[in-house]
Design a protein around this motif. Sequence first.
Motif, PDB file in Angstrom:
ATOM      1  N   SER A 279      -0.935 -10.605  -5.454  1.00  0.00           N
ATOM      2  CA  SER A 279      -0.745 -11.091  -6.920  1.00  0.00           C
ATOM      3  C   SER A 279      -0.938  -9.966  -7.816  1.00  0.00           C
ATOM      4  CB  SER A 279      -1.891 -12.130  -7.148  1.00  0.00           C
ATOM      5  OG  SER A 279      -3.174 -11.404  -7.234  1.00  0.00           O
ATOM      6  N   GLY A 280      -1.378  -8.717  -7.388  1.00  0.00           N
ATOM      7  CA  GLY A 280      -1.550  -7.702  -8.324  1.00  0.00           C
ATOM      8  C   GLY A 280      -3.075  -7.553  -8.789  1.00  0.00           C
ATOM      9  N   GLY A 281      -3.881  -8.537  -8.367  1.00  0.00           N
ATOM     10  CA  GLY A 281      -5.288  -8.650  -9.024  1.00  0.00           C
ATOM     11  C   GLY A 281      -6.087  -7.845  -8.445  1.00  0.00           C
ATOM     12  N   SER A 282      -6.135  -7.192  -7.550  1.00  0.00           N
ATOM     13  CA  SER A 282      -7.027  -6.434  -6.865  1.00  0.00           C
ATOM     14  C   SER A 282      -6.050  -5.171  -6.299  1.00  0.00           C
ATOM     15  CB  SER A 282      -7.711  -7.085  -5.502  1.00  0.00           C
ATOM     16  OG  SER A 282      -8.299  -8.316  -6.104  1.00  0.00           O
ATOM     17  N   SER A 283      -7.059  -4.032  -6.395  1.00  0.00           N
ATOM     18  CA  SER A 283      -6.547  -2.935  -6.090  1.00  0.00           C
ATOM     19  C   SER A 283      -7.536  -2.016  -5.448  1.00  0.00           C
ATOM     20  CB  SER A 283      -5.596  -2.125  -6.886  1.00  0.00           C
ATOM     21  OG  SER A 283      -6.426  -1.846  -8.256  1.00  0.00           O
ATOM     22  N   TYR A 284      -7.115  -1.045  -4.617  1.00  0.00           N
ATOM     23  CA  TYR A 284      -8.416  -0.118  -4.161  1.00  0.00           C
ATOM     24  C   TYR A 284      -7.787   1.274  -3.644  1.00  0.00           C
ATOM     25  CZ  TYR A 284     -12.250   1.600  -1.241  1.00  0.00           C
ATOM     26  OH  TYR A 284     -13.135   2.182  -0.677  1.00  0.00           O
ATOM     27  N   TYR A 285      -8.531   2.247  -4.065  1.00  0.00           N
ATOM     28  CA  TYR A 285      -8.221   3.644  -3.856  1.00  0.00           C
ATOM     29  C   TYR A 285      -9.009   4.297  -2.907  1.00  0.00           C
ATOM     30  CZ  TYR A 285      -5.391   2.285  -8.044  1.00  0.00           C
ATOM     31  OH  TYR A 285      -4.783   1.687  -8.888  1.00  0.00           O
ATOM     32  N   VAL A 286      -8.389   5.522  -2.106  1.00  0.00           N
ATOM     33  CA  VAL A 286      -9.276   6.409  -1.623  1.00  0.00           C
ATOM     34  C   VAL A 286      -9.800   7.159  -2.653  1.00  0.00           C
ATOM     35  CG1 VAL A 286      -7.369   8.380  -1.295  1.00  0.00           C
ATOM     36  CG2 VAL A 286      -9.013   8.161   0.187  1.00  0.00           C
ATOM     37  N   ASP A 287     -11.194   7.793  -2.337  1.00  0.00           N
ATOM     38  CA  ASP A 287     -11.984   8.449  -3.341  1.00  0.00           C
ATOM     39  C   ASP A 287     -11.107   9.697  -4.000  1.00  0.00           C
ATOM     40  OD1 ASP A 287     -15.166   7.828  -1.921  1.00  0.00           O
ATOM     41  OD2 ASP A 287     -14.034   6.742  -3.126  1.00  0.00           O
TER      42      ASP A 287
ATOM     43  N   ASP B  15     -10.868  -4.767   4.160  1.00  0.00           N
ATOM     44  CA  ASP B  15     -11.038  -3.428   4.664  1.00  0.00           C
ATOM     45  C   ASP B  15      -9.881  -3.215   5.945  1.00  0.00           C
ATOM     46  OD1 ASP B  15     -14.389  -3.810   5.314  1.00  0.00           O
ATOM     47  OD2 ASP B  15     -13.357  -3.017   3.446  1.00  0.00           O
ATOM     48  N   THR B  16      -9.072  -4.213   6.155  1.00  0.00           N
ATOM     49  CA  THR B  16      -8.077  -3.840   7.156  1.00  0.00           C
ATOM     50  C   THR B  16      -6.829  -3.519   6.283  1.00  0.00           C
ATOM     51  OG1 THR B  16      -7.590  -6.234   6.789  1.00  0.00           O
ATOM     52  CG2 THR B  16      -8.867  -5.779   8.785  1.00  0.00           C
ATOM     53  N   SER B  17      -6.759  -3.653   4.975  1.00  0.00           N
ATOM     54  CA  SER B  17      -5.825  -2.842   4.257  1.00  0.00           C
ATOM     55  C   SER B  17      -5.688  -1.559   4.186  1.00  0.00           C
ATOM     56  CB  SER B  17      -5.845  -3.562   2.741  1.00  0.00           C
ATOM     57  OG  SER B  17      -5.445  -4.999   2.799  1.00  0.00           O
ATOM     58  N   LEU B  18      -6.748  -0.914   4.643  1.00  0.00           N
ATOM     59  CA  LEU B  18      -6.860   0.641   4.457  1.00  0.00           C
ATOM     60  C   LEU B  18      -6.390   1.103   6.035  1.00  0.00           C
ATOM     61  CD1 LEU B  18      -8.899  -0.379   2.481  1.00  0.00           C
ATOM     62  CD2 LEU B  18     -10.240   1.717   3.207  1.00  0.00           C
ATOM     63  N   GLN B  19      -5.850   0.345   6.788  1.00  0.00           N
ATOM     64  CA  GLN B  19      -5.669   0.801   8.215  1.00  0.00           C
ATOM     65  C   GLN B  19      -4.164   0.903   8.447  1.00  0.00           C
ATOM     66  OE1 GLN B  19      -7.917   2.259  10.064  1.00  0.00           O
ATOM     67  NE2 GLN B  19      -9.414   1.802   8.577  1.00  0.00           N
ATOM     68  N   PRO B  20      -3.240   2.094   8.814  1.00  0.00           N
ATOM     69  CA  PRO B  20      -2.234   1.632   8.970  1.00  0.00           C
ATOM     70  C   PRO B  20      -1.680   0.627   9.742  1.00  0.00           C
ATOM     71  CG  PRO B  20      -2.599   4.137   9.125  1.00  0.00           C
ATOM     72  CD  PRO B  20      -4.045   3.176   8.726  1.00  0.00           C
ATOM     73  N   ARG B  21      -2.276   0.483  11.123  1.00  0.00           N
ATOM     74  CA  ARG B  21      -2.005  -0.383  12.078  1.00  0.00           C
ATOM     75  C   ARG B  21      -1.910  -1.826  11.408  1.00  0.00           C
ATOM     76  NH1 ARG B  21      -7.446   0.860  13.443  1.00  0.00           N
ATOM     77  NH2 ARG B  21      -8.941  -0.731  13.222  1.00  0.00           N
TER      78      ARG B  21
ATOM     79  N   ALA C  63       0.793  -1.304  -0.263  1.00  0.00           N
ATOM     80  CA  ALA C  63       0.079  -0.045  -0.071  1.00  0.00           C
ATOM     81  C   ALA C  63       0.816   1.057  -0.075  1.00  0.00           C
ATOM     82  CB  ALA C  63      -1.111  -0.003   1.128  1.00  0.00           C
ATOM     83  N   TRP C  64       0.201   2.475  -0.442  1.00  0.00           N
ATOM     84  CA  TRP C  64       0.583   3.848  -0.207  1.00  0.00           C
ATOM     85  C   TRP C  64       0.009   4.405   0.709  1.00  0.00           C
ATOM     86  CZ3 TRP C  64       5.420   5.017  -2.068  1.00  0.00           C
ATOM     87  CH2 TRP C  64       5.900   4.354  -3.204  1.00  0.00           C
TER      88      TRP C  64
ATOM     89  N   HIS D 120       1.868  -5.832   4.309  1.00  0.00           N
ATOM     90  CA  HIS D 120       1.464  -6.508   5.367  1.00  0.00           C
ATOM     91  C   HIS D 120       1.132  -8.035   4.910  1.00  0.00           C
ATOM     92  CE1 HIS D 120      -3.024  -6.836   4.855  1.00  0.00           C
ATOM     93  NE2 HIS D 120      -2.812  -5.969   4.133  1.00  0.00           N
ATOM     94  N   SER D 121       0.922  -8.867   5.636  1.00  0.00           N
ATOM     95  CA  SER D 121       0.830 -10.300   5.070  1.00  0.00           C
ATOM     96  C   SER D 121      -0.396 -10.877   5.611  1.00  0.00           C
ATOM     97  CB  SER D 121       2.152 -11.151   5.506  1.00  0.00           C
ATOM     98  OG  SER D 121       2.236 -11.134   7.078  1.00  0.00           O
ATOM     99  N   GLY D 122      -1.426 -10.002   6.362  1.00  0.00           N
ATOM    100  CA  GLY D 122      -2.685 -10.468   6.757  1.00  0.00           C
ATOM    101  C   GLY D 122      -3.642 -10.626   5.489  1.00  0.00           C
TER     102      GLY D 122
END
Length: 125
Positions: free
Chosen positions: A53-61, A104-110, A34-35, A98-100
């Motif tokens: 895998s690079g197959g999924s991505s998500y962005y802030v609006d 939705d958790t991918s959006l959280q810095p923690r 993530a960035w 992260h390796s989890g």
Amino acid sequence: VQLQASGGGLVQAGGSLRLSCAASGRTFNNYHMAWFRQAPGKEREFVATISRSGGSSYYVDSVKGRFTISRDNAKYTVYLQMNSLKPEDTAVYYCAAHSGSYGDTSLQPRSYDYWGQGTQVTVSS
């Protein structure tokens, strides 16, 4: 895993930059990437994430349609192509891994285990 971000700089509004984040030390494709970015006086903000895998991505609006995250697992590198830059994109940009579970958790810095050192992006008006 060690992460090294690069590619930041000063650009005029409407311009483009491509950030790179080179990984080393562990198998890159075990990690979702993530960035994030952090402007002065503000909290660290999620920008984009990409699955192992690079197959999924998500962005802030606020960056949808302008930024593209991608990765090259053979080169152990993740990229952030930033087009149509705006002054409000000015921040220090961090890559993270992260390796989890991816979701939705991918959006959280923690959720992130590893962070790069940050690269400054400044967009002038």
